[in-house]
Scaffold this motif. Structure first.
Motif, PDB file in Angstrom:
ATOM      1  N   SER A 222      -0.712  11.809  -1.737  1.00 44.33           N
ATOM      2  CA  SER A 222      -0.363  10.390  -1.818  1.00 44.33           C
ATOM      3  C   SER A 222       0.959  10.105  -1.120  1.00 44.33           C
ATOM      4  O   SER A 222       1.098   9.099  -0.399  1.00 44.33           O
TER       5      SER A 222
ATOM      6  N   GLN B 250      -2.035  11.358   8.326  1.00 44.00           N
ATOM      7  CA  GLN B 250      -2.929  10.599   7.474  1.00 44.00           C
ATOM      8  C   GLN B 250      -4.190  11.375   7.129  1.00 44.00           C
ATOM      9  O   GLN B 250      -4.628  11.387   5.977  1.00 44.00           O
TER      10      GLN B 250
ATOM     11  N   SER C 243      -3.231  14.296   4.773  1.00 43.05           N
ATOM     12  CA  SER C 243      -2.855  13.795   3.450  1.00 43.05           C
ATOM     13  C   SER C 243      -4.061  13.248   2.702  1.00 43.05           C
ATOM     14  O   SER C 243      -4.157  13.380   1.477  1.00 43.05           O
TER      15      SER C 243
ATOM     16  N   ALA D 151      -5.264  14.432  -0.909  1.00 42.61           N
ATOM     17  CA  ALA D 151      -5.372  13.480  -2.015  1.00 42.61           C
ATOM     18  C   ALA D 151      -6.765  13.510  -2.637  1.00 42.61           C
ATOM     19  O   ALA D 151      -6.914  13.472  -3.865  1.00 42.61           O
TER      20      ALA D 151
ATOM     21  N   GLY E 264       1.851   9.007  -6.034  1.00 48.66           N
ATOM     22  CA  GLY E 264       2.221  10.369  -5.665  1.00 48.66           C
ATOM     23  C   GLY E 264       3.332  10.919  -6.534  1.00 48.66           C
ATOM     24  O   GLY E 264       3.278  12.072  -6.975  1.00 48.66           O
TER      25      GLY E 264
ATOM     26  N   LYS F 263       0.824  -1.207   0.000  1.00 56.50           N
ATOM     27  CA  LYS F 263       0.000   0.000   0.000  1.00 56.50           C
ATOM     28  C   LYS F 263       0.858   1.257   0.000  1.00 56.50           C
ATOM     29  O   LYS F 263       0.600   2.207  -0.752  1.00 56.50           O
ATOM     30  N   SER F 264       1.899   1.259   0.822  1.00 53.12           N
ATOM     31  CA  SER F 264       2.794   2.415   0.873  1.00 53.12           C
ATOM     32  C   SER F 264       3.509   2.601  -0.456  1.00 53.12           C
ATOM     33  O   SER F 264       3.663   3.740  -0.946  1.00 53.12           O
TER      34      SER F 264
ATOM     35  N   PHE G  42       1.125   4.128  -2.927  1.00 49.27           N
ATOM     36  CA  PHE G  42       0.974   5.564  -2.688  1.00 49.27           C
ATOM     37  C   PHE G  42       2.182   6.340  -3.188  1.00 49.27           C
ATOM     38  O   PHE G  42       2.056   7.436  -3.745  1.00 49.27           O
TER      39      PHE G  42
ATOM     40  N   LEU H  32       0.309  10.100   2.520  1.00 48.38           N
ATOM     41  CA  LEU H  32      -0.315   8.859   2.975  1.00 48.38           C
ATOM     42  C   LEU H  32       0.719   7.740   3.128  1.00 48.38           C
ATOM     43  O   LEU H  32       0.630   6.928   4.070  1.00 48.38           O
ATOM     44  N   ALA H  33       1.666   7.699   2.211  1.00 50.13           N
ATOM     45  CA  ALA H  33       2.745   6.701   2.346  1.00 50.13           C
ATOM     46  C   ALA H  33       3.560   6.956   3.602  1.00 50.13           C
ATOM     47  O   ALA H  33       3.907   6.016   4.342  1.00 50.13           O
TER      48      ALA H  33
ATOM     49  N   ILE I  68     -11.265   5.038  -0.038  1.00 47.86           N
ATOM     50  CA  ILE I  68     -10.027   5.475   0.629  1.00 47.86           C
ATOM     51  C   ILE I  68     -10.400   5.916   2.028  1.00 47.86           C
ATOM     52  O   ILE I  68     -10.879   7.032   2.246  1.00 47.86           O
TER      53      ILE I  68
END
Length: 296
Positions: free
Chosen positions: A140, A155, A158, A162, A24, A16-17, A20, A143-144, A295
């Motif tokens: 993005s 979070q 971000s 996003a 991003g 997931k990271s 992102f 979020l990572a 999301i």
């Protein structure tokens, strides 16, 4: 078992990271490239610009037709019919067209505002979408970073960035193009009917353009005697009456078609608003609702 489950969760977080980070980075690079004047990278913008250009061309055509009708009505109202046998007097019998003329002028102002809005979309879509992509990239990447650090504050911030960037960078041009295309397909019969009615009235109005000079029917007493006075007066009155007769026929047409002209103009305005505002706004609202749920 716990170790296996923990490894799966860790791998999911890493994936997931990484996603992102990739999203991003790509959005940030494309957005900065667009802002710097590179252009032509965001695939959603050209589609929306094409739709905005078509709407601007359509509004320009409607605006020209309305202004032609407005010019013919204004010219007809200026015609004066007068006489001078002992006492000189004149009248403007076609002033009855003034309410129709005022309505056409107000409608043309609304159409001009719609055309200006389409032109604004055509000019402003690319810079707005570019800024949206930059915001999407920053959000993005944030979020990572939040996934790695575990910070809920980062979070939340971000995620807002996003979502906002996605709305302006991709969703706005796509839903504008999609909404206008969908509205065109859904309302094409109503559009064709309204345009044909407006064009029919405009065609009659174009016949009168350039013939709006003041027409006066005057019978002047001259020194040539009674018979010369009568003959000259009848000849002048006959020429003037021919011009007045053309406008009288036009007045009859405009008065008979006033309801059709008004309804077709309102239909055109409603269809423009539906295609440019209502359907794109509904699609954008639905899309952002889905993104808000996906999301989280």
């Amino acid at each position: 078992m716990r170790g296996v489950a923990g490894d799966a969760v860790l791998k999911a977080l890493r994936f997931k990271s990484l996603a992102f980070v990739l999203i991003g980075t790509l959005a940030l690079v494309v957005g900065l490239w667009e802002i710097s004047g590179g252009g032509g990278v965001n695939p959603a913008v050209p589609i929306a610009e094409e739709r905005a250009s078509e709407i601007a061309a359509a509004t320009a055509s409607v605006y020209v037709s309305l202004r032609v009708i407005n010019a013919a009505l204004s010219a007809a109202q200026e015609i004066e019919v007068g006489g001078s046998i002992g006492v000189q007097a004149s009248a403007q019998p076609f002033r009855v067209l003034e309410p129709v003329d005022d309505t056409v002028e107000r409608v043309s102002h609304v159409i001009f505002a719609i055309a200006a809005g389409a032109a604004l979309m055509l000019v402003g879509l690319r810079p707005v979408a570019s800024l949206g992509l930059v915001l999407l990239g920053i959000g993005s990447l944030g979020l990572a970073a939040a996934d790695v650090s575990g910070s809920s504050k980062i979070q939340r911030s971000s995620l807002r960035a996003a979502r906002l960037g996605l709305a302006f960078g991709l969703a706005l041009p796509l839903v504008f193009a999609g909404g206008s295309w969908l509205g065109e397909r859904m309302t094409q019969p109503q559009w064709d009917s309204a345009i044909s009615q407006l064009d029919a009235v405009a065609a009659e109005a174009r016949v009168l353009i350039g013939e709006g000079d003041e027409v006066e029917i005057e019978v002047e007493e001259e020194a040539g005697g009674l018979f010369s006075w009568v003959g000259d007066g009848v000849s002048a009155a006959g020429d003037a009456m021919d011009a007045v007769a053309r406008y009288r026929d036009a007045v009859r047409l405009f008065m008979n078609e006033a309801d059709v002209l008004f309804s077709s103009s309102l239909t055109i305005i409603g269809l423009f608003v539906l295609r440019m505002v209502v359907l794109p706004a509904l699609l954008l609202w639905g899309l952002m609702a889905l993104v808000r749920r996906s999301i989280a």
